[in-house]
Design a protein around this motif. Structure first.
Motif, PDB file in Angstrom:
ATOM      1  N   PHE A  67      41.928  22.532  51.800  1.00  0.00           N
ATOM      2  CA  PHE A  67      42.750  22.894  50.663  1.00  0.00           C
ATOM      3  C   PHE A  67      42.900  21.686  49.754  1.00  0.00           C
ATOM      4  O   PHE A  67      43.312  20.609  50.205  1.00  0.00           O
ATOM      5  N   ASP A  68      42.566  21.857  48.496  1.00  0.00           N
ATOM      6  CA  ASP A  68      42.868  20.859  47.471  1.00  0.00           C
ATOM      7  C   ASP A  68      44.168  21.281  46.810  1.00  0.00           C
ATOM      8  O   ASP A  68      44.194  22.199  45.985  1.00  0.00           O
ATOM      9  N   LEU A  69      45.262  20.639  47.186  1.00  0.00           N
ATOM     10  CA  LEU A  69      46.569  21.065  46.713  1.00  0.00           C
ATOM     11  C   LEU A  69      46.765  20.778  45.230  1.00  0.00           C
ATOM     12  O   LEU A  69      47.570  21.445  44.572  1.00  0.00           O
ATOM     13  N   GLU A  70      46.042  19.816  44.674  1.00  0.00           N
ATOM     14  CA  GLU A  70      46.212  19.491  43.257  1.00  0.00           C
ATOM     15  C   GLU A  70      45.651  20.586  42.358  1.00  0.00           C
ATOM     16  O   GLU A  70      46.254  20.963  41.351  1.00  0.00           O
ATOM     17  N   PHE A  71      44.473  21.112  42.723  1.00  0.00           N
ATOM     18  CA  PHE A  71      43.827  22.134  41.899  1.00  0.00           C
ATOM     19  C   PHE A  71      43.912  23.527  42.519  1.00  0.00           C
ATOM     20  O   PHE A  71      43.464  24.500  41.913  1.00  0.00           O
ATOM     21  N   GLY A  72      44.447  23.649  43.733  1.00  0.00           N
ATOM     22  CA  GLY A  72      44.594  24.952  44.358  1.00  0.00           C
ATOM     23  C   GLY A  72      43.282  25.580  44.798  1.00  0.00           C
ATOM     24  O   GLY A  72      43.146  26.808  44.756  1.00  0.00           O
ATOM     25  N   CYS A  73      42.327  24.766  45.229  1.00  0.00           N
ATOM     26  CA  CYS A  73      41.018  25.259  45.651  1.00  0.00           C
ATOM     27  C   CYS A  73      40.927  25.258  47.171  1.00  0.00           C
ATOM     28  O   CYS A  73      41.499  24.394  47.842  1.00  0.00           O
ATOM     29  N   SER A  74      40.195  26.214  47.710  1.00  0.00           N
ATOM     30  CA  SER A  74      39.979  26.329  49.146  1.00  0.00           C
ATOM     31  C   SER A  74      38.492  26.510  49.416  1.00  0.00           C
ATOM     32  O   SER A  74      37.814  27.265  48.704  1.00  0.00           O
ATOM     33  N   SER A  75      37.998  25.829  50.431  1.00  0.00           N
ATOM     34  CA  SER A  75      36.582  25.936  50.817  1.00  0.00           C
ATOM     35  C   SER A  75      36.477  26.053  52.320  1.00  0.00           C
ATOM     36  O   SER A  75      37.282  25.475  53.060  1.00  0.00           O
ATOM     37  N   ALA A  76      35.495  26.824  52.794  1.00  0.00           N
ATOM     38  CA  ALA A  76      35.264  27.040  54.225  1.00  0.00           C
ATOM     39  C   ALA A  76      34.014  26.297  54.655  1.00  0.00           C
ATOM     40  O   ALA A  76      33.017  26.259  53.919  1.00  0.00           O
ATOM     41  N   HIS A  77      34.059  25.725  55.867  1.00  0.00           N
ATOM     42  CA  HIS A  77      32.936  24.935  56.378  1.00  0.00           C
ATOM     43  C   HIS A  77      32.682  25.329  57.828  1.00  0.00           C
ATOM     44  O   HIS A  77      33.619  25.413  58.635  1.00  0.00           O
ATOM     45  N   THR A  78      31.424  25.558  58.156  1.00  0.00           N
ATOM     46  CA  THR A  78      30.999  25.909  59.512  1.00  0.00           C
ATOM     47  C   THR A  78      30.225  24.748  60.105  1.00  0.00           C
ATOM     48  O   THR A  78      29.266  24.258  59.495  1.00  0.00           O
ATOM     49  N   LEU A  79      30.652  24.315  61.293  1.00  0.00           N
ATOM     50  CA  LEU A  79      30.018  23.181  61.969  1.00  0.00           C
ATOM     51  C   LEU A  79      29.445  23.655  63.296  1.00  0.00           C
ATOM     52  O   LEU A  79      30.075  24.449  64.011  1.00  0.00           O
ATOM     53  N   PRO A  80      28.238  23.201  63.671  1.00  0.00           N
ATOM     54  CA  PRO A  80      27.623  23.678  64.920  1.00  0.00           C
ATOM     55  C   PRO A  80      28.391  23.275  66.166  1.00  0.00           C
ATOM     56  O   PRO A  80      28.327  23.962  67.186  1.00  0.00           O
ATOM     57  N   GLU A  81      29.112  22.147  66.112  1.00  0.00           N
ATOM     58  CA  GLU A  81      29.853  21.709  67.301  1.00  0.00           C
ATOM     59  C   GLU A  81      31.038  22.636  67.605  1.00  0.00           C
ATOM     60  O   GLU A  81      31.460  22.737  68.750  1.00  0.00           O
ATOM     61  N   LEU A  82      31.559  23.284  66.591  1.00  0.00           N
ATOM     62  CA  LEU A  82      32.688  24.202  66.782  1.00  0.00           C
ATOM     63  C   LEU A  82      32.126  25.612  66.932  1.00  0.00           C
ATOM     64  O   LEU A  82      31.955  26.343  65.957  1.00  0.00           O
ATOM     65  N   SER A  83      31.853  25.982  68.170  1.00  0.00           N
ATOM     66  CA  SER A  83      31.187  27.261  68.430  1.00  0.00           C
ATOM     67  C   SER A  83      32.139  28.363  68.868  1.00  0.00           C
ATOM     68  O   SER A  83      31.824  29.547  68.720  1.00  0.00           O
ATOM     69  N   ASP A  84      33.294  28.014  69.406  1.00  0.00           N
ATOM     70  CA  ASP A  84      34.249  29.006  69.911  1.00  0.00           C
ATOM     71  C   ASP A  84      35.578  28.868  69.182  1.00  0.00           C
ATOM     72  O   ASP A  84      36.010  27.762  68.844  1.00  0.00           O
ATOM     73  N   GLY A  85      36.217  30.013  68.966  1.00  0.00           N
ATOM     74  CA  GLY A  85      37.543  29.978  68.369  1.00  0.00           C
ATOM     75  C   GLY A  85      38.583  29.519  69.374  1.00  0.00           C
ATOM     76  O   GLY A  85      38.415  29.668  70.586  1.00  0.00           O
TER      77      GLY A  85
END
Length: 533
Positions: free
Chosen positions: A185-203
């Motif tokens: 979250f960029d709180l200054e501009f109110g932007c949100s972005s999602a990122h997928t990483l291979p090391e994080l495989s399970d919720g």
């Protein structure tokens, strides 16, 4: 290190598993009360005071320009230290409402003012985000990172309801782990972005998160897919480069098996203490750990726990949060003790070795993942001002009984209000109620039955009223009789008000002339009569 039992002064029913403890302007605040807020504290935020082995609460007000903040269980709570002229504040995302709805909103809670009576007023604003937004969830974490002179918020983990396409009647309220994506979250501009990483495989959910500069460490957590708490430890690095951020993740092998634990900060440096939590579904984690973050990474060391009481040892669950630097407030249920009037035993743990009472510094409180409770009572807040009193009199005075919550002053909503048993067949339960009509939000729709002189209120859903008929009855001037008094949804026209007829008096014409008369002799009258006959 001390372990002190606390006596709640008519406020034990407000605390529930999933509540959060915040620290703003030197005060410890309770957020996520049990049930919906009531008239005496519409904000649902309370100040906590621990003194002489007693725990008291007082209502906290919001400024006039604040938005509504619902009571949320197990939200992600992140503290923002003062920077660039901005005051200290908290970010609150997600969580579960008393109706078991899951929120996707992001709120910012800051200090608005302090009155001359030392009364704290907060300001709550909902932050609007654009871009790739995270779905509604609970049991997740948020952390602040700083890199290349920029600041961003990192969100990870949590649980949510099954997607709409996969939900069936049997699994309608089933929850699943959210996809293992990292949101920025960029709180200054109110932007949100999602990122997928291979090391994080399970919720994972109900894990711990520790942040230092551009690094975040995710420790432990529970996976609902495998129903396990693997000893995981991830090291996430976030570089806020010009254009798009760069995220890298590394799996460390020094993690511990833990979920739903409480963390408290122990000083201005990045040092923390972990207390509580679970290492399996049937086993609490009785040990403690110290966590230190430095340039080399994260260091976990075992710490001798307090001397637990038998009630703590034998309880199946516990919950709580940080009450300041090196201070923890937690509760265990009074299981198998029908003689105990309160629902929980409360304890205060202090890890400070010097003088107690340092309330500065911030930390994130984590709460347990199991056992949902609903309903609540709040307190009355006095408007008395303290003109002409010295600071020590305010601090060491009688504490003002008018400031303290007393649950005996609240109405019993089982007898009055929205949650009454309106009829013999009433099936509205405040613990399981869900909106039925489109006009309902937090409380069931009710309609007035005109039977008798006083009448009474009944739930529209219990009376089997359609939404069209309910709206028509609420807009028209019609009487309604409930099923117990009419047998059917019956409408009776309100008798018309008697109207007295107006007496019309003919108007007298001014200077009215009488018709002229013709004088004739009897011979002429006889002639004209024979002529027309």
């Amino acid at each position: 290190m001390t372990l002190q039992p606390l006596t709640p002064v008519n406020c034990a029913s407000l605390l529930q598993p999933g509540c959060s403890l915040l620290q703003l302007d030197g005060e410890v605040l309770l957020f996520g009360q049990k049930g919906w807020p009531k008239r005496s504290c519409p904000t649902g935020v309370f100040g906590i005071r621990l003194k002489h082995g007693e725990m008291k609460l007082r209502a906290i007000s919001f400024s006039n320009d604040s938005c509504y903040l619902p009571p949320l269980r197990c939200p992600a709570v992140c503290r923002l230290d003062p920077y660039d002229g901005f005051p200290e504040s908290y970010l609150i995302h997600g969580g579960r409402t008393p109706n078991n709805e899951i929120s996707s909103s992001l709120y910012m809670l800051t200090t608005d003012s302090r009155g001359c009576n030392r009364k704290l007023t907060l300001c709550c604003k909902e932050k609007e985000l654009v871009g790739e937004l995270p779905e509604a969830r609970y049991g997740h974490t948020m952390s602040m990172v700083q890199s290349h002179g920029k600041t961003a918020c990192v969100l990870f983990g949590g649980r949510s309801y099954m997607p709409a396409g996969k939900r069936t009647t049997e699994s309608w309220n089933s929850v699943v782990d959210c996809p293992p994506q990292v949101f920025l979250f960029d709180l200054e501009f109110g932007c949100s972005s999602a990122h997928t990483l291979p090391e994080l495989s399970d919720g994972q959910a109900f894990h711990l998160a520790f942040a230092r500069e551009d690094c975040v460490y995710f420790l432990g957590g529970h996976s609902i897919t495998s129903d396990s708490r693997p000893p995981r430890l991830y090291h996430l690095r976030v570089e806020l480069l010009q254009g798009s951020p760069l995220l890298t993740c590394e799996t460390l092998h020094t993690g511990i098996s833990i979920s739903s634990a409480i963390t408290t900060r122990t000083g201005p440096s990045h040092s923390y203490i972990i207390l509580g939590g679970y290492q399996s579904d049937s086993q609490k984690r009785m040990g403690c750990n110290t966590v230190i973050l430095d340039e080399k990474g994260i260091h976990l060391e075992p710490l001798e726990p307090p001397r637990w009481t038998q009630d703590i040892v034998h309880s199946r669950t516990w919950f709580g949060g940080s009450a300041g630097e090196g201070s923890v407030l937690f509760a265990v249920p009074t299981e198998g003790r029908p003689s105990q009037p309160e629902m929980h035993y409360f304890y205060h743990v202090s890890f400070q070795t010097e003088v107690e009472g340092k309330d500065e510094g911030g930390s994130q409180g984590c709460s347990q993942e199991s056992t949902d409770y609903d309903d609540s009572p709040p307190l009355e807040d006095s408007e008395e001002l303290y003109f002409g009193r010295e600071p020590h009199e305010l601090e060491d005075g009688s504490d003002g009984e008018e400031y303290t919550y007393n649950e005996d002053d609240e109405e019993d909503e089982s007898q009055t209000g929205y949650w009454i048993k309106c009829s013999l067949e009433c099936h509205v339960d405040p613990n399981t109620w869900e909106p039925f009509y489109s006009t309902e939000l937090h409380r069931p729709a009710m309609i007035f039955c005109s039977k008798g002189e006083a009448g009474h209120w009944v739930h529209a859903q219990c009376m089997e009223l359609s939404e069209t008929l309910l709206v028509k009855l609420s807009q028209g001037s019609k009487k309604y009789l409930c099923l117990d008094h009419g047998g059917l949804p019956y409408q009776e026209m309100t008798p018309p008000r008697p109207v007295m007829p107006l007496k019309r008096t003919p108007m007298k014409v001014k200077d009215r002339k009488t018709p002229p008369t013709i004088k004739m002799s009897p011979a002429k009258k006889s002639f004209f009569r024979r002529l027309f006959d």
